[in-house]
Design a protein around this motif. Sequence first.
Motif, PDB file in Angstrom:
ATOM      1  N   ARG A 172     -61.494   1.520  20.555  1.00 53.40           N
ATOM      2  CA  ARG A 172     -60.045   1.519  20.330  1.00 53.40           C
ATOM      3  C   ARG A 172     -59.349   1.108  21.620  1.00 53.40           C
ATOM      4  N   SER A 218     -51.007  -1.111  18.633  1.00 49.90           N
ATOM      5  CA  SER A 218     -50.452  -2.440  18.397  1.00 49.90           C
ATOM      6  C   SER A 218     -49.482  -2.373  17.225  1.00 49.90           C
ATOM      7  N   GLU A 242     -48.944  -4.815  15.340  1.00 47.09           N
ATOM      8  CA  GLU A 242     -49.510  -5.659  14.292  1.00 47.09           C
ATOM      9  C   GLU A 242     -50.699  -4.995  13.597  1.00 47.09           C
ATOM     10  N   ASN A 243     -51.462  -4.225  14.335  1.00 48.60           N
ATOM     11  CA  ASN A 243     -52.640  -3.545  13.786  1.00 48.60           C
ATOM     12  C   ASN A 243     -52.623  -2.114  14.307  1.00 48.60           C
ATOM     13  N   LEU A 277     -53.071   1.556  15.291  1.00 45.58           N
ATOM     14  CA  LEU A 277     -53.977   2.700  15.285  1.00 45.58           C
ATOM     15  C   LEU A 277     -53.397   3.735  16.244  1.00 45.58           C
ATOM     16  N   CYS A 312     -53.001  -3.016  22.811  1.00 47.22           N
ATOM     17  CA  CYS A 312     -52.490  -4.350  23.115  1.00 47.22           C
ATOM     18  C   CYS A 312     -51.182  -4.209  23.888  1.00 47.22           C
TER      19      CYS A 312
END
Length: 447
Positions: free
Chosen positions: A198, A41, A43-44, A46, A201
């Motif tokens: 995990r 993502s 935004e986040n 990983l 998105c």
Amino acid sequence: MSDQTLQEFVDAAAERFGIPGAAVGVHAGGRSVHANHGVTSVENPLPVDEHTFFALGSVSKTFTATVVMSLVEQGRIDLDAPVRRYVPELVLADEAHAAAITVRQLLNHTAGLGVRLVVETGDGDDALAGFVAHLDEIDLIGAPGSRASYSQAGYNLLGRVVENVTGHTFEQAVAELALTPLGLHETAYFTDQVMTRRFACGHNADEDGTPVVARQWKDTRGNNPGGGIAATVADQLRWARFHLGDGALQKRMQTPTVALRGSTLGDAFGVCWFLRDIDGTATVGHGGSGNGQFADLLLVPERDFAVSVMTNGGPGGVAFNREVVQFALAHFLGVVDRDPEPVAYDHAVVAPTAGVYEIDIMTLTIRTEEGAAAPTLEVVIKPEIRAASEKEIPADYPPFPFGLLPGTGDDYIITAGAMKGQRGFFTRDSSGAITGVDLAGRLFTRR
């Protein structure tokens, strides 16, 4: 055969298509090779790895079909029985149509049902029952058995067949008959099974082409049989290895049941699978898409080969996946997937195709202009569908140029853009007038 490694190709293609993250797995020579790129993502972020969950969209249909065929092997379902034997509550707009549809016709998309039905039936165990209760609203595009036309709704109806035959929810039945026996511990239908792991998105591009997180992660529970599964690329290769086996079920699913014309997806349907000859090699595959997520799974049974591709970026995801699959075929097997060349644009020949065509939720507009470099094909979500939806719907693609292919003059290929290489054909009535256009296995009828 390319000198690039799989990882090098995936990295370069992802950068070219603006893909935030991708997972690729190849089974070849008795071993698995992985290439992962980017992040889950923007935004986040990983790192994506082979154990990252992606929403697989219509690749889910391979699980539904396999479970149905398992029940056929157990003698609990008859392929040629009317669906009403297992779903007596089925009602369509035409009673004769509802009474005639068989299980086999749902499996190979010849039941004459429209593509999909937009209806929200909740997240409860009655979601599929609720979906089937609305099937009297779906478009009927032809008599059962008269032609192939891809239907999400038909696979959701198969999910209800599974429920009524087994006495379990659809998801429980798939777990008991497929996921657990095959050790597919990284495959799931529910977001609460995925959110602690995990997962990727989906992303769609904004007006500047910047990837933006898609807020709807996957489709509704009523669409689980047709498009609701999520999995990792590691589990997809396990699934592929099962279907590369030489059992009766696998062979039956990979045997042609109905021919497809002018489709990039395949030359024929088996049971669910698209069957396609590529460079003289028989392949078995299925793709899927969701809100900013795209998946492809392709098998070459005679070479014990499989490739799984998952990505979380639109609009480039379709083209990215196609190029990765093509690279894997060429790099590992020496099999080259070539697009046919269209004939030169002749306005007088192409002009009769111009017009507006539609399915339940989309319109397809073809424009032809004298002096233009090529005619264009544009597919958009109907405005009333966008307005009525409470969920996020991805942006429409810009128009695609296309060209007619040599031969009948009714087959075409898209020549640029995110859908480059997609093929289809025009349908005519007995007088020769164009009445419809097929794209991605779906029949759009002329207004």
